[in-house]
Design a protein around this motif. Structure first.
Motif, PDB file in Angstrom:
ATOM      1  N   SER A  93       0.851  -1.196   0.000  1.00  0.00           N
ATOM      2  CA  SER A  93       0.000   0.000   0.000  1.00  0.00           C
ATOM      3  C   SER A  93       0.879   1.235   0.000  1.00  0.00           C
ATOM      4  CB  SER A  93      -0.885   0.036   1.259  1.00  0.00           C
ATOM      5  OG  SER A  93      -1.758  -1.053   1.274  1.00  0.00           O
ATOM      6  N   ALA A  94       0.617   2.125  -0.951  1.00  0.00           N
ATOM      7  CA  ALA A  94       1.349   3.378  -0.992  1.00  0.00           C
ATOM      8  C   ALA A  94       1.051   4.185   0.263  1.00  0.00           C
ATOM      9  CB  ALA A  94       0.998   4.165  -2.234  1.00  0.00           C
ATOM     10  N   GLN A  95       2.081   4.805   0.806  1.00  0.00           N
ATOM     11  CA  GLN A  95       1.944   5.602   2.014  1.00  0.00           C
ATOM     12  C   GLN A  95       2.533   6.988   1.769  1.00  0.00           C
ATOM     13  OE1 GLN A  95       0.592   4.245   4.998  1.00  0.00           O
ATOM     14  NE2 GLN A  95       0.028   2.708   3.519  1.00  0.00           N
ATOM     15  N   PRO A  96       2.063   7.991   2.462  1.00  0.00           N
ATOM     16  CA  PRO A  96       2.673   9.314   2.326  1.00  0.00           C
ATOM     17  C   PRO A  96       4.126   9.272   2.773  1.00  0.00           C
ATOM     18  CG  PRO A  96       0.678   9.401   3.667  1.00  0.00           C
ATOM     19  CD  PRO A  96       0.965   7.974   3.392  1.00  0.00           C
ATOM     20  N   MET A  97       4.962  10.045   2.134  1.00  0.00           N
ATOM     21  CA  MET A  97       6.373  10.134   2.533  1.00  0.00           C
ATOM     22  C   MET A  97       6.434  10.755   3.927  1.00  0.00           C
ATOM     23  SD  MET A  97       8.210   8.925   0.067  1.00  0.00           S
ATOM     24  CE  MET A  97       9.827   9.591   0.334  1.00  0.00           C
ATOM     25  N   GLU A  98       7.275  10.170   4.781  1.00  0.00           N
ATOM     26  CA  GLU A  98       7.415  10.690   6.137  1.00  0.00           C
ATOM     27  C   GLU A  98       8.720  11.426   6.296  1.00  0.00           C
ATOM     28  OE1 GLU A  98       6.842   7.415   8.776  1.00  0.00           O
ATOM     29  OE2 GLU A  98       4.794   7.144   8.141  1.00  0.00           O
TER      30      GLU A  98
END
Length: 166
Positions: free
Chosen positions: A161-166
């Protein structure tokens, strides 16, 4: 004088059981239980997982397909595309088309965790996919389920699952 022997039913049952036990073959020994080394299993799963990532980085659809559990239905959700790949042929073709265009893809992985329970293993990790084909790096969380088969560990399910860059 005549003497009669009378056996009561419980005594007769014990006598018959004793005679039968003397005549019966010994019970068969249970088959040996195969045990595997959990640490070695985890190492094997990590190695086959790394082979999967290497095949994906190279855009090697047939290399990815060789690691799939073709004995069962399989589908893959990939963070770089909006649709899922259903079945080994679709996965091999989709990975080949998506990544096999001679554009380098770099996959960086962190927080890899592996569990093994008998012939099933699952792992989780965080991935970072970078490529000139992508407008920006894609961060993802992944879960994979591996099944031990005669040919070794095979991928039964994967979901990234793509996740926002942290």
């Amino acid at each position: 004088m005549r003497t009669e022997t009378v056996l009561v039913p419980a005594a007769l049952a014990v006598l018959l059981a004793t005679v039968a036990a003397c005549q019966a073959p010994p019970p068969a020994e249970p088959p040996p239980v195969e045990t595997s080394d959990p640490f070695a299993d985890r190492v094997e799963v990590v190695e086959v997982h790394e082979s999967l990532l290497a095949a994906m980085e190279a855009g090697d659809g047939p290399g990815v397909a060789a690691l799939l559990d073709s004995a069962h239905d399989i589908l893959v959700f990939h963070p770089a595309v909006e649709t899922r790949f259903d079945g080994a042929d679709a996965i091999a073709d989709g990975i080949g088309r998506m990544l096999g265009n001679n554009v380098p893809v770099e996959i960086t992985e962190v927080h890899l965790q592996v569990w093994v329970d008998g012939d099933v293993s699952w792992l989780t990790s965080h991935l970072l996919l970078e490529s000139p084909n992508l407008p920006e790096a894609v961060a993802a969380r992944g879960t994979e389920v591996w099944r031990r088969a005669d040919a070794g560990w095979r991928l039964a399910h994967a979901h990234w699952s793509a996740q926002p860059m942290e």
